[in-house]
Design a protein around this motif. Sequence first.
Motif, PDB file in Angstrom:
ATOM      1  N   GLY A  76       4.511  -6.993   0.871  1.00  0.00           N
ATOM      2  CA  GLY A  76       3.336  -7.215   1.701  1.00  0.00           C
ATOM      3  C   GLY A  76       3.663  -7.053   3.178  1.00  0.00           C
ATOM      4  O   GLY A  76       4.810  -7.225   3.606  1.00  0.00           O
ATOM      5  N   GLY A 101      -4.819  -7.896  -6.418  1.00  0.00           N
ATOM      6  CA  GLY A 101      -4.297  -6.585  -6.081  1.00  0.00           C
ATOM      7  C   GLY A 101      -5.333  -5.496  -6.273  1.00  0.00           C
ATOM      8  O   GLY A 101      -6.433  -5.727  -6.803  1.00  0.00           O
ATOM      9  N   THR A 102      -4.972  -4.299  -5.854  1.00  0.00           N
ATOM     10  CA  THR A 102      -5.880  -3.164  -6.021  1.00  0.00           C
ATOM     11  C   THR A 102      -6.198  -2.939  -7.488  1.00  0.00           C
ATOM     12  O   THR A 102      -7.352  -2.709  -7.864  1.00  0.00           O
ATOM     13  CB  THR A 102      -5.251  -1.898  -5.422  1.00  0.00           C
ATOM     14  OG1 THR A 102      -5.104  -2.070  -4.008  1.00  0.00           O
ATOM     15  CG2 THR A 102      -6.125  -0.678  -5.683  1.00  0.00           C
ATOM     16  N   ARG A 118     -10.580  -8.628  -3.226  1.00  0.00           N
ATOM     17  CA  ARG A 118      -9.203  -9.010  -3.528  1.00  0.00           C
ATOM     18  C   ARG A 118      -9.069 -10.524  -3.512  1.00  0.00           C
ATOM     19  O   ARG A 118      -9.634 -11.210  -2.659  1.00  0.00           O
ATOM     20  CB  ARG A 118      -8.250  -8.400  -2.494  1.00  0.00           C
ATOM     21  CG  ARG A 118      -8.115  -6.886  -2.574  1.00  0.00           C
ATOM     22  CD  ARG A 118      -7.118  -6.472  -3.622  1.00  0.00           C
ATOM     23  NE  ARG A 118      -5.765  -6.798  -3.233  1.00  0.00           N
ATOM     24  CZ  ARG A 118      -4.931  -5.950  -2.631  1.00  0.00           C
ATOM     25  NH1 ARG A 118      -5.331  -4.721  -2.351  1.00  0.00           N
ATOM     26  NH2 ARG A 118      -3.712  -6.320  -2.316  1.00  0.00           N
ATOM     27  N   SER A 137       0.823  -1.209   0.000  1.00  0.00           N
ATOM     28  CA  SER A 137       0.000   0.000   0.000  1.00  0.00           C
ATOM     29  C   SER A 137       0.857   1.259   0.000  1.00  0.00           C
ATOM     30  O   SER A 137       0.440   2.302  -0.482  1.00  0.00           O
ATOM     31  CB  SER A 137      -0.927   0.012   1.226  1.00  0.00           C
ATOM     32  OG  SER A 137      -0.162   0.005   2.423  1.00  0.00           O
ATOM     33  N   SER A 172      -4.228  -9.499   1.741  1.00  0.00           N
ATOM     34  CA  SER A 172      -4.168  -8.050   1.556  1.00  0.00           C
ATOM     35  C   SER A 172      -4.408  -7.276   2.841  1.00  0.00           C
ATOM     36  O   SER A 172      -5.351  -7.550   3.585  1.00  0.00           O
ATOM     37  CB  SER A 172      -5.224  -7.651   0.515  1.00  0.00           C
ATOM     38  OG  SER A 172      -5.539  -6.286   0.584  1.00  0.00           O
ATOM     39  N   ASP A 223      -5.928 -11.870  -3.394  1.00  0.00           N
ATOM     40  CA  ASP A 223      -4.674 -12.101  -2.696  1.00  0.00           C
ATOM     41  C   ASP A 223      -4.793 -11.722  -1.224  1.00  0.00           C
ATOM     42  O   ASP A 223      -5.732 -11.050  -0.805  1.00  0.00           O
ATOM     43  CB  ASP A 223      -3.556 -11.288  -3.347  1.00  0.00           C
ATOM     44  CG  ASP A 223      -3.899  -9.805  -3.447  1.00  0.00           C
ATOM     45  OD1 ASP A 223      -5.076  -9.485  -3.729  1.00  0.00           O
ATOM     46  OD2 ASP A 223      -3.017  -8.962  -3.221  1.00  0.00           O
ATOM     47  N   THR A 236      -5.297  -4.216   2.679  1.00  0.00           N
ATOM     48  CA  THR A 236      -6.510  -3.461   2.361  1.00  0.00           C
ATOM     49  C   THR A 236      -7.749  -4.259   2.747  1.00  0.00           C
ATOM     50  O   THR A 236      -8.702  -3.720   3.331  1.00  0.00           O
ATOM     51  CB  THR A 236      -6.555  -3.106   0.867  1.00  0.00           C
ATOM     52  OG1 THR A 236      -5.364  -2.404   0.501  1.00  0.00           O
ATOM     53  CG2 THR A 236      -7.757  -2.229   0.552  1.00  0.00           C
ATOM     54  N   THR A 237      -7.740  -5.549   2.433  1.00  0.00           N
ATOM     55  CA  THR A 237      -8.855  -6.414   2.835  1.00  0.00           C
ATOM     56  C   THR A 237      -8.976  -6.466   4.349  1.00  0.00           C
ATOM     57  O   THR A 237     -10.092  -6.409   4.900  1.00  0.00           O
ATOM     58  CB  THR A 237      -8.664  -7.837   2.282  1.00  0.00           C
ATOM     59  OG1 THR A 237      -8.717  -7.797   0.858  1.00  0.00           O
ATOM     60  CG2 THR A 237      -9.741  -8.782   2.792  1.00  0.00           C
ATOM     61  N   GLU A 264      -7.410 -11.154   6.297  1.00  0.00           N
ATOM     62  CA  GLU A 264      -6.543 -10.654   5.230  1.00  0.00           C
ATOM     63  C   GLU A 264      -6.870 -11.325   3.892  1.00  0.00           C
ATOM     64  O   GLU A 264      -6.577 -10.757   2.840  1.00  0.00           O
ATOM     65  CB  GLU A 264      -5.070 -10.894   5.580  1.00  0.00           C
ATOM     66  CG  GLU A 264      -4.527  -9.989   6.662  1.00  0.00           C
ATOM     67  CD  GLU A 264      -3.030 -10.151   6.843  1.00  0.00           C
ATOM     68  OE1 GLU A 264      -2.273  -9.261   6.431  1.00  0.00           O
ATOM     69  OE2 GLU A 264      -2.617 -11.195   7.390  1.00  0.00           O
TER      70      GLU A 264
END
Length: 375
Positions: free
Chosen positions: A85, A231-232, A190, A58, A194, A192, A196-197, A218
Amino acid sequence: MNRTSFRRALVPGVAALALLLTACGGDDDNGSGGNGGEASGVDYGTLEGELIAGGASSQESAQNAWLVGFQEVAPNVAVTYEPVGSGDGRTNFINGGYAFAGSDAYLTDDEGELSDATERCAGTDPIEIPNYVSPIAVIFNVPGVDELNLTPEAVAGIFAGEITSWNDPAIAESNEGANLPDADITPVHRSDESGTTENFTDYLDAAAGDVWTAGVVETWPTDAGGEAGNGTSGVVQVVTENENTIGYADASQAGGLGQANIGVGDEFVPPSADAAAKILEVSPRVEGRPDVDLAVDLDHTTAEAGVYPIVLTSYLLACQQYEDQATADLVKGYLSYVVSDEGQELAAAEAGAAPLSDSLQEEIQGIIDGISASS
């Protein structure tokens, strides 16, 4: 393994930044770098050596900008940031492979990370400082719908697979006058592992835990359904190319997609850097942490006006003490640049990050100033 380093070819936006920084500060004789050097007291021009770090992907866009800016003020330092990551970043920091790391989650002792990091840092408490704050946008592609208001329960219901039509009353009642189609919703997540997740599901769990029952994860739970993107960029691509879709992504990478306003108290707040930054001001610090650890328990259920509640807060992990003075000086110098006014402005311009508040910058810089060698 992907590596982000100032010695690599520059992407166009960052190349422009390099030219701008060279024009503004490249002739500084002492390499202090303007506000960054003066604020931290670091004489960047005297620094020499190599610094290897990595972690949260990120932060990659922001790290690209910081590496270019730092090169201008500290030309004799080679810095590499590997966007491997958060999990691998923490592991490589703990085992000594990285001098510092980026992580979308703070250290805990659930798996012994906090204790292991203390041992790696010569028995001193590891430093954890927030350096990158960005809104996670709920992105959508619905023909004829330019603006969308969603309550926390509606967001959770959509991604849990319980709200399946765009004209469902749970959506329609917050969007009076909108031309919501009688069409199936396709949620996109997502594929993967993540950070963000993890941050997105942390919001779902806190704000609508009775609807979202999968907890904080995650890796997206397979029984939640929907489409997946890697990915994003993958999530954004799926939403862009398919109508009646909805997903989640760092707001800086949402492009021209719609971004939902999220219910907070009696209002619906759009994602923005300023609104995301405010959540740090209304959220408590993690209890029982030392002064060098600024980990925050984000208050996703706040009713404070103007706060956007779905954010990614990423940290820098470092040591108070390093084995040698050279490493201590390099880490202190680079981290000082990152949290300086110049560094924060670069991250805002290149990665859409929310600049840290003046008071938080000052507190973080005081922690960085204490970095030293153990011998």
